[in-house]
Design an enzyme around this catalytic site. Structure first.
Site, short mmCIF file in Angstrom:
data_model
loop_
_atom_site.label_atom_id
_atom_site.label_comp_id
_atom_site.label_asym_id
_atom_site.label_seq_id
_atom_site.Cartn_x
_atom_site.Cartn_y
_atom_site.Cartn_z
N HIS A 106 0.88 -1.19 0.00
CA HIS A 106 0.00 0.00 0.00
C HIS A 106 0.91 1.23 0.00
CE1 HIS A 106 -2.78 2.97 1.81
NE2 HIS A 106 -3.76 2.18 1.42
N ASP A 120 3.12 -4.63 8.10
CA ASP A 120 1.91 -3.84 7.90
C ASP A 120 0.73 -4.80 8.02
OD1 ASP A 120 -0.34 -2.65 6.90
OD2 ASP A 120 0.61 -1.79 5.12
N GLN A 173 -4.62 -5.13 7.16
CA GLN A 173 -5.70 -6.00 6.69
C GLN A 173 -5.82 -7.29 7.50
OE1 GLN A 173 -7.96 -5.22 4.54
NE2 GLN A 173 -7.05 -3.32 3.78
N LYS A 205 -10.35 -0.85 10.52
CA LYS A 205 -10.45 -2.02 9.64
C LYS A 205 -10.74 -3.29 10.44
CE LYS A 205 -7.16 -0.21 6.26
NZ LYS A 205 -7.97 0.23 5.13
N CYS A 238 -4.71 2.41 -3.73
CA CYS A 238 -3.46 2.91 -3.14
C CYS A 238 -2.32 1.90 -3.31
CB CYS A 238 -3.64 3.28 -1.66
SG CYS A 238 -4.84 4.55 -1.38
N1 7TS Z 1 -1.69 -0.77 4.65
C1 7TS Z 1 -2.62 -1.53 4.06
C2 7TS Z 1 -2.28 -2.93 3.65
C3 7TS Z 1 -3.90 -1.01 3.85
O1 7TS Z 1 -4.81 -1.79 3.26
C4 7TS Z 1 -4.19 0.32 4.24
C5 7TS Z 1 -5.52 0.94 3.95
C6 7TS Z 1 -3.19 1.04 4.90
C7 7TS Z 1 -1.95 0.48 5.07
C8 7TS Z 1 -3.46 2.40 5.45
O2 7TS Z 1 -4.34 2.31 6.52
P1 7TS Z 1 -4.91 3.63 7.23
O3 7TS Z 1 -5.91 3.13 8.18
O4 7TS Z 1 -3.77 4.30 7.88
O5 7TS Z 1 -5.51 4.46 6.13
N2 7TS Z 1 -6.21 0.37 2.87
C9 7TS Z 1 -7.29 0.88 2.23
C10 7TS Z 1 -7.94 0.22 1.21
O6 7TS Z 1 -7.62 -0.88 0.77
N3 7TS Z 1 -8.97 0.98 0.78
O7 7TS Z 1 -8.99 2.10 1.52
C11 7TS Z 1 -7.95 2.06 2.43
#
Ligand code: 7TS
Length: 424
Positions: free
Chosen positions: A141, A218, A221, A244, A382
């Site tokens: 990501h 990371d 998910q 999430k 992303c």
């Molecule tokens: N890493 C992964 C694997 C992610 O899927 C996401 C967000 C992030 C980092 C960032 O997370 P945040 O909570 O700091 O924003 N993924 C997604 C997605 O798949 N669609 O919208 C956000």
């Protein structure tokens, strides 16, 4: 304080795991699933972006503002002690949830993105210099790419990238070749938000450790689908987001091994992260407060604690069985549509399916599905370098959670057939 602890005892007493996974009972806990969108029942298949929230989480946030609101770590008055107790109780819960060794290893952040930026800014700047290398993978990501690029520009380090094969699996032999005395950090996604690939994270970590290289995982998910044990994995850092995993937005976690966190300089300066301040010299608070400058998102933290209680009550094993069934069912249905091509067929996958439909732009698919009440994500998710790897500008992505059903997948598949008929 004793009545606070009595409240806590009551909370513990009502916590007991469910025996049978009944998706209708689960769905009743999520009020948003009862609403209609464009006159249709909501079919929410955008769980990789953010999950919906059970009533217990919504209630906890509301109760905090109605009954418990005060700032933490500072007041001697009842409400401040109560808010502090609830906030720190969540830290303990998270420590147990991921099996960390100490509460000092649990740092609250705004989410995965901030957790990774914290490591890059603090650990990265302190430990890396010209010629050093950071290894990531093709399926990261942007949150696990851009902070490292910024760091590389600042300190003169280089980014190295593990390739993936056509199924969406890491090419581990290439990873092993990338590891060298120049490598200073490996930062890798556990579960790909675009492909659903579950990476062999234990192998990735143990290979890095043979070179004395720390590993960032990371886990954005992961937490709603799998049980993550940081000591079993032996990861050095782990980042995840509350929103999430059924929790509120604006709260996340950085786990770090105590020795590493202790040796790192603060990330941001401000209140709560200091022991004493004078204009000549400031001494910093101990872990984990050293990394928690300013008033945090107390309500969301407490809500995250309730989300963890909820996940534990249902049980990750039961959730995984249910979601794997949905994944298989949806995969079979999509495979039967000649115009559809699924991107990513990794050996181990969780509940994410990305696909393209011949001759139809994902944006049009998303818009038509939305008219049918079906929420999916379309675009590059992303993960633009990953899109380039598969030579597609964008995909449509359906991602499942514990409250989704086969009927919803039928509805989604019917809507896809509708799209194909429309564009023929
Ligand atoms: N890493 C992964 C694997 C992610 O899927 C996401 C967000 C992030 C980092 C960032 O997370 P945040 O909570 O700091 O924003 N993924 C997604 C997605 O798949 N669609 O919208 C956000």
């Amino acid at each position: 304080m004793s009545d606070l602890l009595e409240d806590h005892a009551v909370a513990e007493a009502v916590f007991c795991p469910i025996d049978v996974f009944d998706v209708d009972v689960i769905r009743d806990d999520f009020p948003i699933l009862r609403r209609r969108i464009h006159g249709k029942h909501l079919v929410y298949l955008d769980n990789a972006a953010t999950t919906q929230k059970p009533q217990v989480v919504i209630d906890a946030v509301q109760e905090y503002y109605e009954q418990q609101n005060a700032n933490i770590h500072r007041g001697v008055h009842y409400l401040s002690e109560l808010a502090t107790h609830l906030y720190e109780e969540t830290r303990q819960k998270i420590r147990q949830f991921i099996n960390a060794g100490s509460d000092k290893e649990i740092v609250f952040t705004r989410g995965t993105t901030e957790s990774i930026n914290l490591i890059a800014s603090s650990y990265g700047k302190a430990k890396m210099g010209p010629g050093d290398e950071i290894i990531i993978s093709t399926m990261e990501h942007h949150s696990n790419i851009v902070p490292w690029q910024l760091l590389c520009e600042q300190v003169g380090a280089k980014l190295r990238v593990i390739p993936i094969d056509n199924d969406g699996d890491l090419v581990l032999e290439e990873y092993y070749k990338l590891l060298s005395e120049k490598t200073k950090l490996v930062s890798i996604v556990h579960i790909s938000n675009t492909l659903g690939t579950i990476n062999p994270i234990k192998e990735v970590i143990s290979a890095a450790h043979k070179h004395d290289v720390p590993v960032v995982v990371d886990a954005a998910q992961s937490m709603a689908h799998l049980r993550v044990d940081v000591r079993e994995l032996d990861c050095d850092f782990l980042a995840f987001s509350g929103h999430k995993m059924l929790g509120p937005t604006g709260i996340g976690v950085l786990y770090g091994k105590e020795a590493l966190l202790n040796a790192m300089p603060p990330y941001q300066g401000g209140g709560d992260m200091i022991l004493s301040v004078s204009f000549e010299k400031t001494t910093f608070n101990e872990l984990p407060h050293k990394f928690e400058a300013g008033t945090p998102n107390i309500a969301a933290t407490i809500g995250l604690g309730k989300a963890i209680d909820y996940l534990l009550r249902v049980g990750h094993e039961k959730i995984a069985v249910h979601e794997d069934n949905l994944l298989e069912y949806a995969n079979e249905a999509l495979a039967a549509i000649p115009e559809v091509r699924v991107i990513g067929q990794a050996r181990q996958k969780t509940s994410v399916i990305s696909f393209v439909v011949d001759g139809v732009h994902p944006h049009d698919i998303g818009t038509i599905l939305d008219q049918n009440g079906v929420a999916v994500r379309t675009g590059h998710h992303c993960t633009q370098p990953l899109m380039q790897r598969f030579n597609v500008p964008a995909t449509t992505r359906a991602s499942f959670a514990l409250y989704n059903t086969r009927e919803e997948i039928n509805h989604f598949i019917e809507a896809i057939y509708g799209v194909i008929r429309l564009f023929k």
